[in-house]
Scaffold this motif. Structure first.
Motif, PDB file in Angstrom:
ATOM      1  N   LEU A 130     -45.627  96.162 -58.161  1.00  0.00           N
ATOM      2  CA  LEU A 130     -44.467  96.430 -59.015  1.00  0.00           C
ATOM      3  C   LEU A 130     -43.204  95.853 -58.390  1.00  0.00           C
TER       4      LEU A 130
ATOM      5  N   ALA B  20     -52.757  85.966 -55.527  1.00  0.00           N
ATOM      6  CA  ALA B  20     -54.133  86.350 -55.924  1.00  0.00           C
ATOM      7  C   ALA B  20     -54.111  87.281 -57.126  1.00  0.00           C
TER       8      ALA B  20
ATOM      9  N   ALA C 124     -52.575  90.372 -59.886  1.00  0.00           N
ATOM     10  CA  ALA C 124     -52.054  91.743 -59.839  1.00  0.00           C
ATOM     11  C   ALA C 124     -52.665  92.492 -58.664  1.00  0.00           C
ATOM     12  N   ASP C 125     -51.912  93.423 -58.124  1.00  0.00           N
ATOM     13  CA  ASP C 125     -52.410  94.239 -57.015  1.00  0.00           C
ATOM     14  C   ASP C 125     -53.513  95.154 -57.550  1.00  0.00           C
ATOM     15  N   ILE C 126     -54.748  94.852 -57.140  1.00  0.00           N
ATOM     16  CA  ILE C 126     -55.900  95.569 -57.711  1.00  0.00           C
ATOM     17  C   ILE C 126     -55.825  97.067 -57.399  1.00  0.00           C
ATOM     18  N   ARG C 127     -55.279  97.390 -56.227  1.00  0.00           N
ATOM     19  CA  ARG C 127     -55.182  98.825 -55.893  1.00  0.00           C
ATOM     20  C   ARG C 127     -54.267  99.545 -56.858  1.00  0.00           C
TER      21      ARG C 127
ATOM     22  N   LYS D 155     -47.955 104.517 -61.835  1.00  0.00           N
ATOM     23  CA  LYS D 155     -46.698 103.760 -61.972  1.00  0.00           C
ATOM     24  C   LYS D 155     -46.883 102.474 -62.780  1.00  0.00           C
TER      25      LYS D 155
ATOM     26  N   GLY E 138     -53.465  87.227 -62.441  1.00  0.00           N
ATOM     27  CA  GLY E 138     -52.055  87.273 -62.822  1.00  0.00           C
ATOM     28  C   GLY E 138     -51.247  86.166 -62.166  1.00  0.00           C
TER      29      GLY E 138
ATOM     30  N   GLU F 208     -51.660  83.326 -64.330  1.00  0.00           N
ATOM     31  CA  GLU F 208     -50.944  83.596 -65.594  1.00  0.00           C
ATOM     32  C   GLU F 208     -49.440  83.338 -65.428  1.00  0.00           C
TER      33      GLU F 208
ATOM     34  N   GLU G 192     -60.521  88.068 -63.313  1.00  0.00           N
ATOM     35  CA  GLU G 192     -60.433  89.469 -63.744  1.00  0.00           C
ATOM     36  C   GLU G 192     -61.778  90.023 -64.184  1.00  0.00           C
TER      37      GLU G 192
ATOM     38  N   GLY H 250     -54.888  89.955 -68.465  1.00  0.00           N
ATOM     39  CA  GLY H 250     -54.118  90.810 -69.380  1.00  0.00           C
ATOM     40  C   GLY H 250     -52.655  90.454 -69.439  1.00  0.00           C
TER      41      GLY H 250
ATOM     42  N   PHE I  49     -63.617  96.115 -53.041  1.00  0.00           N
ATOM     43  CA  PHE I  49     -63.091  96.607 -51.757  1.00  0.00           C
ATOM     44  C   PHE I  49     -64.222  96.987 -50.800  1.00  0.00           C
TER      45      PHE I  49
ATOM     46  N   ARG J 143     -65.141  94.080 -48.738  1.00  0.00           N
ATOM     47  CA  ARG J 143     -64.186  93.826 -47.652  1.00  0.00           C
ATOM     48  C   ARG J 143     -64.323  94.884 -46.563  1.00  0.00           C
TER      49      ARG J 143
ATOM     50  N   ARG K 151     -65.387  94.835 -42.050  1.00  0.00           N
ATOM     51  CA  ARG K 151     -64.781  95.477 -40.865  1.00  0.00           C
ATOM     52  C   ARG K 151     -65.844  96.378 -40.226  1.00  0.00           C
TER      53      ARG K 151
HETATM   54  C1  LIG Z   1     -57.594  85.928 -52.839  1.00  0.00           C
HETATM   55  C2  LIG Z   1     -58.961  85.840 -52.251  1.00  0.00           C
HETATM   56  C3  LIG Z   1     -59.697  84.609 -52.758  1.00  0.00           C
HETATM   57  C4  LIG Z   1     -58.806  85.735 -50.699  1.00  0.00           C
HETATM   58  O1  LIG Z   1     -60.056  85.732 -50.084  1.00  0.00           O
HETATM   59  P1  LIG Z   1     -60.195  85.828 -48.491  1.00  0.00           P
HETATM   60  O2  LIG Z   1     -61.651  85.797 -48.197  1.00  0.00           O
HETATM   61  O3  LIG Z   1     -59.326  84.817 -47.864  1.00  0.00           O
HETATM   62  O4  LIG Z   1     -59.589  87.233 -48.071  1.00  0.00           O
HETATM   63  P2  LIG Z   1     -59.990  88.681 -48.559  1.00  0.00           P
HETATM   64  O5  LIG Z   1     -60.763  88.650 -49.794  1.00  0.00           O
HETATM   65  O6  LIG Z   1     -60.556  89.416 -47.410  1.00  0.00           O
HETATM   66  O7  LIG Z   1     -58.567  89.288 -48.935  1.00  0.00           O
HETATM   67  C5  LIG Z   1     -57.572  89.528 -47.937  1.00  0.00           C
HETATM   68  C6  LIG Z   1     -56.957  90.881 -48.213  1.00  0.00           C
HETATM   69  O8  LIG Z   1     -56.244  90.816 -49.451  1.00  0.00           O
HETATM   70  C7  LIG Z   1     -56.669  91.855 -50.318  1.00  0.00           C
HETATM   71  N1  LIG Z   1     -56.556  91.376 -51.706  1.00  0.00           N
HETATM   72  C8  LIG Z   1     -56.980  90.209 -52.194  1.00  0.00           C
HETATM   73  N2  LIG Z   1     -56.661  90.080 -53.484  1.00  0.00           N
HETATM   74  C9  LIG Z   1     -56.010  91.210 -53.816  1.00  0.00           C
HETATM   75  C10 LIG Z   1     -55.411  91.692 -55.012  1.00  0.00           C
HETATM   76  N3  LIG Z   1     -55.405  90.943 -56.139  1.00  0.00           N
HETATM   77  N4  LIG Z   1     -54.851  92.900 -54.994  1.00  0.00           N
HETATM   78  C11 LIG Z   1     -54.839  93.652 -53.870  1.00  0.00           C
HETATM   79  N5  LIG Z   1     -55.369  93.247 -52.693  1.00  0.00           N
HETATM   80  C12 LIG Z   1     -55.951  92.051 -52.676  1.00  0.00           C
HETATM   81  C13 LIG Z   1     -58.115  92.120 -49.899  1.00  0.00           C
HETATM   82  O9  LIG Z   1     -58.504  93.404 -50.302  1.00  0.00           O
HETATM   83  C14 LIG Z   1     -58.005  91.975 -48.380  1.00  0.00           C
HETATM   84  O10 LIG Z   1     -57.441  93.157 -47.852  1.00  0.00           O
HETATM   85  P3  LIG Z   1     -58.357  94.262 -47.151  1.00  0.00           P
HETATM   86  O11 LIG Z   1     -57.372  95.228 -46.590  1.00  0.00           O
HETATM   87  O12 LIG Z   1     -59.188  94.866 -48.243  1.00  0.00           O
HETATM   88  O13 LIG Z   1     -59.196  93.544 -46.148  1.00  0.00           O
HETATM   89  C15 LIG Z   1     -59.791  87.092 -52.581  1.00  0.00           C
HETATM   90  O14 LIG Z   1     -59.224  88.194 -51.926  1.00  0.00           O
HETATM   91  C16 LIG Z   1     -59.865  87.413 -54.039  1.00  0.00           C
HETATM   92  O15 LIG Z   1     -60.694  86.869 -54.725  1.00  0.00           O
HETATM   93  N6  LIG Z   1     -59.005  88.340 -54.506  1.00  0.00           N
HETATM   94  C17 LIG Z   1     -59.079  88.906 -55.845  1.00  0.00           C
HETATM   95  C18 LIG Z   1     -58.449  88.043 -56.864  1.00  0.00           C
HETATM   96  C19 LIG Z   1     -58.478  88.720 -58.206  1.00  0.00           C
HETATM   97  O16 LIG Z   1     -59.452  89.293 -58.616  1.00  0.00           O
HETATM   98  N7  LIG Z   1     -57.348  88.623 -58.931  1.00  0.00           N
HETATM   99  C20 LIG Z   1     -57.196  89.242 -60.213  1.00  0.00           C
HETATM  100  C21 LIG Z   1     -56.431  90.501 -60.082  1.00  0.00           C
HETATM  101  S1  LIG Z   1     -56.327  91.399 -61.593  1.00  0.00           S
HETATM  102  C22 LIG Z   1     -55.064  90.632 -62.457  1.00  0.00           C
HETATM  103  O17 LIG Z   1     -54.445  89.746 -61.962  1.00  0.00           O
HETATM  104  C23 LIG Z   1     -54.788  91.181 -63.817  1.00  0.00           C
HETATM  105  C24 LIG Z   1     -53.837  90.366 -64.657  1.00  0.00           C
HETATM  106  O18 LIG Z   1     -54.529  89.467 -65.441  1.00  0.00           O
HETATM  107  C25 LIG Z   1     -53.107  91.199 -65.678  1.00  0.00           C
HETATM  108  C26 LIG Z   1     -52.366  92.317 -65.153  1.00  0.00           C
HETATM  109  C27 LIG Z   1     -51.566  92.999 -66.239  1.00  0.00           C
HETATM  110  C28 LIG Z   1     -50.999  94.249 -65.732  1.00  0.00           C
HETATM  111  C29 LIG Z   1     -50.059  93.984 -64.592  1.00  0.00           C
HETATM  112  C30 LIG Z   1     -49.534  95.219 -64.023  1.00  0.00           C
HETATM  113  C31 LIG Z   1     -49.283  95.041 -62.575  1.00  0.00           C
HETATM  114  C32 LIG Z   1     -49.545  96.338 -61.923  1.00  0.00           C
HETATM  115  C33 LIG Z   1     -49.302  96.322 -60.495  1.00  0.00           C
HETATM  116  C34 LIG Z   1     -49.298  97.757 -60.053  1.00  0.00           C
HETATM  117  C35 LIG Z   1     -48.829  97.870 -58.675  1.00  0.00           C
HETATM  118  C36 LIG Z   1     -48.564  99.288 -58.322  1.00  0.00           C
HETATM  119  C37 LIG Z   1     -47.604  99.354 -57.169  1.00  0.00           C
HETATM  120  O19 LIG Z   1     -46.958  98.385 -56.798  1.00  0.00           O
HETATM  121  O20 LIG Z   1     -47.493 100.453 -56.636  1.00  0.00           O
END
Ligand SMILES: CC(C)(COP(=O)(O)OP(=O)(O)OC[C@H]1O[C@@H](n2cnc3c(N)ncnc32)[C@H](O)[C@@H]1OP(=O)(O)O)[C@@H](O)C(=O)NCCC(=O)NCCSC(=O)C[C@@H](O)CCCCCCCCCCCCC(=O)O
Length: 725
Positions: free
Chosen positions: A25, A58, A60-63, A69, A100, A103, A123, A131, A272, A275, A279
């Motif tokens: 956010l 990468a 939206a923050d998946i968590r 919020k 995202g 996007e 996604e 989305g 998750f 990942r 560890r």
């Molecule tokens: C990016 C990767 C290819 C990297 O791979 P690599 O092997 O180099 O590293 P890791 O996979 O080990 O990742 C490192 C580290 O980063 C964490 N992480 C990676 N991606 C994300 C992510 N998107 N969100 C959160 N954390 C992420 C990972 O967990 C590792 O940490 P850890 O502590 O666990 O070791 C690879 O990581 C990858 O493929 N990532 C996923 C990519 C993905 O799937 N992206 C799509 C996400 S969904 C999306 O984007 C939806 C959108 O279309 C539409 C959204 C609409 C609504 C938007 C609203 C936003 C809401 C946000 C809410 C936030 C709340 C707040 O702020 O409080």
């Protein structure tokens, strides 16, 4: 957050949220603020959006998807804001632009990418759809077939492919940020209308409806019960049928359906969990922080059967030079031919990509029957067949020939690592690496430490898994380790169900409808029934060593089914003999057909043993198969064989075809509810008191008594373990 800076005429907005610039956010708010500021500032003529530390974003923050919020701020409106900006906006894509993140880039008027960048809308792999208007913009930019492929599979594509598809305008080999600023300066003042994707029509296909119908069938088939691919498809279909704004509304509706579905939760847990298992830690506290991996500059593989061939292929693909060893020239030549064929197929698949396979060079891949050539390799993977005496002989030889420090790995699915290690003078360097067939395809690598295995050896094996693009899961040493040990009760129940009245096709259908890639009987036919038969003969459960007078359906006071042994005695080994639990079109055939011979054989068997045939419903089939497997999982956790339920889930999803959209067996148990799992096991155990594996495990009972705590807290209820290392 996002950092705003104004240089000359180009304002720079830098997405900043390490390690992958996920769109939290705070990032979204800062991005919105930066855009508004740039739009309002008359000295700014163009905007460039990039990410911190060589990564765009990468997504939206998946968590955050489970955060309340989330509803305050959407990403879609911000992407629209970018697109409607009156000044040209250029995306500078380095590293990754995913979900995202891509996007956001699609909202920009121009996209420039580094040659090594990767893009995708993954996604679907976490149970969602793009989305933030991505399902509507991407088809307008690259056409429906390519967009549908990217959105329904979630695949990442390299920048070179993105350029061919028209997803990016330019790729650069040097500094992407500087190139993007140059581009931004160049396009100042040019009309933006043609660059706004929401205003473009979706490119027409001469046969759009026929194409979509065919694609729908394909997506449904591949989804096997997973909702997200089908809803991704529907969102793209909306782009082809309705104007942009209406398509966006449809996308939002579908996104909400997925977001509130249990499948999205399960798939995000699986993301998750993968990942988390990276560890690794052992009960004595060894982990990445206490052990550094050794470099693997050259490896050897012993045995070029099915497993060895796949392992060699995997190593070559990972660019690790390999020495492949067989016992004699006949086996070596056979193995060499098979490996070359596999590698040629892999090379074809990789054609056009950034990497190519170099396997004709003897410095990269060498075939030999000479053990002495292994003297300078950093790591050996023994992949001969499952015979303890043979493995011990090989390890004894290895400890004499290999250089000090070389890691000695055994590819075994069940055998005792300590016993194998006892044949060497360096048990600290012996470790189990259980690959799954076909080894160059399957992602799972079970890494088994023995009593003496050093933390360095574990770290090296985990690093190797990563290099091979596999998921390494560290587990303790016990018969069958984690995966196969949990599989035994599942297969046992499947066979007992046949004794009681079911048929192989009925059991398989229930399990496959649940989402498994393949049911237990088709799996057994594929693997070969003779494999288990040999193992049971070795254990004295069947065959000539069975004491005369042993009851046909009892072993050591427990229920035993001789059905699989009887099938083998009839020469029915599965696909390889065209007959097993099913019949096949020919030896080696793949099409399983229910076999009337087997049905009458089962009827006769029940008559012989006085078993009254009963109808068994789908619920009982599923529960007895899955809950007995899960029950064993609790035993494994309680014994400290795995350090958490995530390990079991990652193993099952990546190695055993468990449907990922249910998270894995332990996550599934947590969703069903542990009290229900316990109650059902109690019921089935009372009905079958001679089946110990249906008796609810003490750890499961303890968790239920503790009030069914969430999965993340389970391990805090495990009693202190005796150290394994
Ligand atoms: C990016 C990767 C290819 C990297 O791979 P690599 O092997 O180099 O590293 P890791 O996979 O080990 O990742 C490192 C580290 O980063 C964490 N992480 C990676 N991606 C994300 C992510 N998107 N969100 C959160 N954390 C992420 C990972 O967990 C590792 O940490 P850890 O502590 O666990 O070791 C690879 O990581 C990858 O493929 N990532 C996923 C990519 C993905 O799937 N992206 C799509 C996400 S969904 C999306 O984007 C939806 C959108 O279309 C539409 C959204 C609409 C609504 C938007 C609203 C936003 C809401 C946000 C809410 C936030 C709340 C707040 O702020 O409080």
């Amino acid at each position: 957050m996002a950092q705003y800076a104004r240089g000359s005429a180009v304002a720079v907005i830098r997405l900043r949220n390490p390690p992958v610039n996920a769109l939290s956010l705070a990032v979204l708010q800062a991005l919105e603020d930066g855009l508004k500021k740039a739009d309002a500032d008359p000295s700014v003529k163009a905007v460039m959006i990039c990410g911190e530390n060589g990564k765009f974003s990468a997504g939206a923050d998946i968590r955050g998807f489970s955060s309340p919020k989330r509803h305050g701020l959407g990403l879609g409106p911000i992407v629209s804001l970018i697109e409607s900006c009156q000044k040209p906006v250029v995306a500078a894509i380095e590293g990754v632009a995913l979900g995202g993140g891509l996007e956001v880039a699609l909202g920009c008027h121009y996209r420039i990418a580094h040659v090594k960048a990767r893009m995708g809308l993954p996604e679907v792999t976490i149970g969602l759809l793009p989305g933030a208007e991505g399902t509507q913009r991407l088809p307008r930019l690259i056409g429906v077939p390519a967009a549908l492929d990217m959105i329904t599979t979630g695949k990442h594509i390299p920048a070179t492919e993105a350029l061919k598809l028209g997803l990016v305008d330019e790729i650069v080999e040097e500094n992407t940020i500087e190139a993007a600023i140059r581009l931004a300066n160049k396009v100042i003042g040019q009309p933006l209308g043609p660059r706004r994707l929401s205003l473009k029509p979706v490119p027409k296909l001469p046969n759009m409806e026929a194409f979509l119908q065919e694609a729908a069938v394909k997506v449904k088939k591949q989804a096997r019960g997973c909702l997200a691919p089908e809803l991704c498809f529907q969102a793209v279909r909306a782009a082809t049928e309705t104007p942009f704004a209406q398509g966006v509304r449809r996308e939002r509706e579908l996104f909400q359906v997925l977001l509130s579905s249990g499948q999205a939760r399960a798939l995000q847990y699986a993301f998750f969990a993968e990942r988390a298992v990276h560890r690794w830690a052992t009960p004595t506290g060894a982990s990445w922080s206490s052990a550094a991996p050794q470099p693997v500059r050259r490896a050897a593989v012993i045995g070029l059967g099915t497993m060895g061939r796949g392992i060699v292929t995997s190593l070559v693909k990972a660019n690790i030079p390999v020495v492949a060893l067989e016992q004699d020239l006949e086996y070596l030549n056979k193995g060499r031919k098979a490996v070359m064929l596999l590698l040629e197929r892999e090379a074809v698949k990789m054609e056009g990509g950034a990497q190519s396979l170099d396997f004709h060079n003897p410095a990269r891949l060498q075939f030999t029957v000479d053990f002495d050539l292994l003297h300078d390799v950093d790591l050996v993977i023994e992949a001969v067949f499952e015979n303890m005496a043979l493995k011990k002989e090989i390890f004894h030889k290895l400890s004499k020939i290999c250089k000090p420090g070389a890691l000695l790995c055994t590819n075994t699915s069940a055998l005792n690592i300590d016993e194998i290690a006892s044949a060497t003078s360096r048990p600290q360097q012996v470790i189990g690496t259980h690959f799954f067939s076909p080894a160059h395809v399957m992602r799972l690598l079970e890494i088994i430490y023995g009593r003496h295995t050093s933390p360095t050896a574990i770290a090296t094996a985990m690093q190797l898994a990563k290099a091979l693009k596999k998921v390494g899961v560290v587990v303790g040493n016990c018969f069958g380790f984690v995966g196969n040990r949990m599989m035994f009760p599942y297969v046992e129940q499947a066979v007992f169900l046949l004794e009681e009245g079911s048929r192989p096709e009925a059991v398989d259908r229930v399990v496959e409808d649940f989402g498994f890639k393949i049911g237990p009987f088709r799996m057994s036919d594929l693997a070969g029934l003779d494999v288990g038969w040999r193992s049971r003969q070795g254990q004295g459960l069947t065959g000539p060593s069975l004491p005369a007078g042993t009851a046909a359906r009892q072993r050591q006071g427990q229920r035993y089914s001789p059905l699989p042994d009887l099938l083998c005695e009839h020469g029915r080994f599965g696909q390889k003999t065209a007959r097993g639990w099913y019949r096949y079109e020919r030896a080696g055939g793949r099409t399983a057909t229910p076999d009337p011979w087997l049905h009458s054989f089962l009827a006769q068997y029940r008559d012989t043993h006085g078993i009254k045939t009963r109808f068994i419903d789908q619920e009982e089939i599923l529960e007895r198969c899955l809950f007995s497997l899960i029950n064993e999982g609790f035993a494994i956790l309680a014994e400290g064989i795995a350090s958490g339920p995530e390990h079991l889930d990652v193993i099952y999803v990546n190695g055993y075809g468990w449907p990922k959209h249910t998270g894995g067996p332990m996550f599934y148990a947590s969703i069903v509810g542990l009290p229900r799992v316990l109650a059902k096991l109690q019921k089935y155990s009372e009905a079958h008191p001679d089946v110990p594996r249906l008796r609810p495990n003490a750890f499961l009972k303890k968790l239920v008594a503790a009030g069914n705590p969430p999965l993340k807290d389970w391990m805090s209820y495990v009693s202190r373990q005796s150290p394994k290392l």
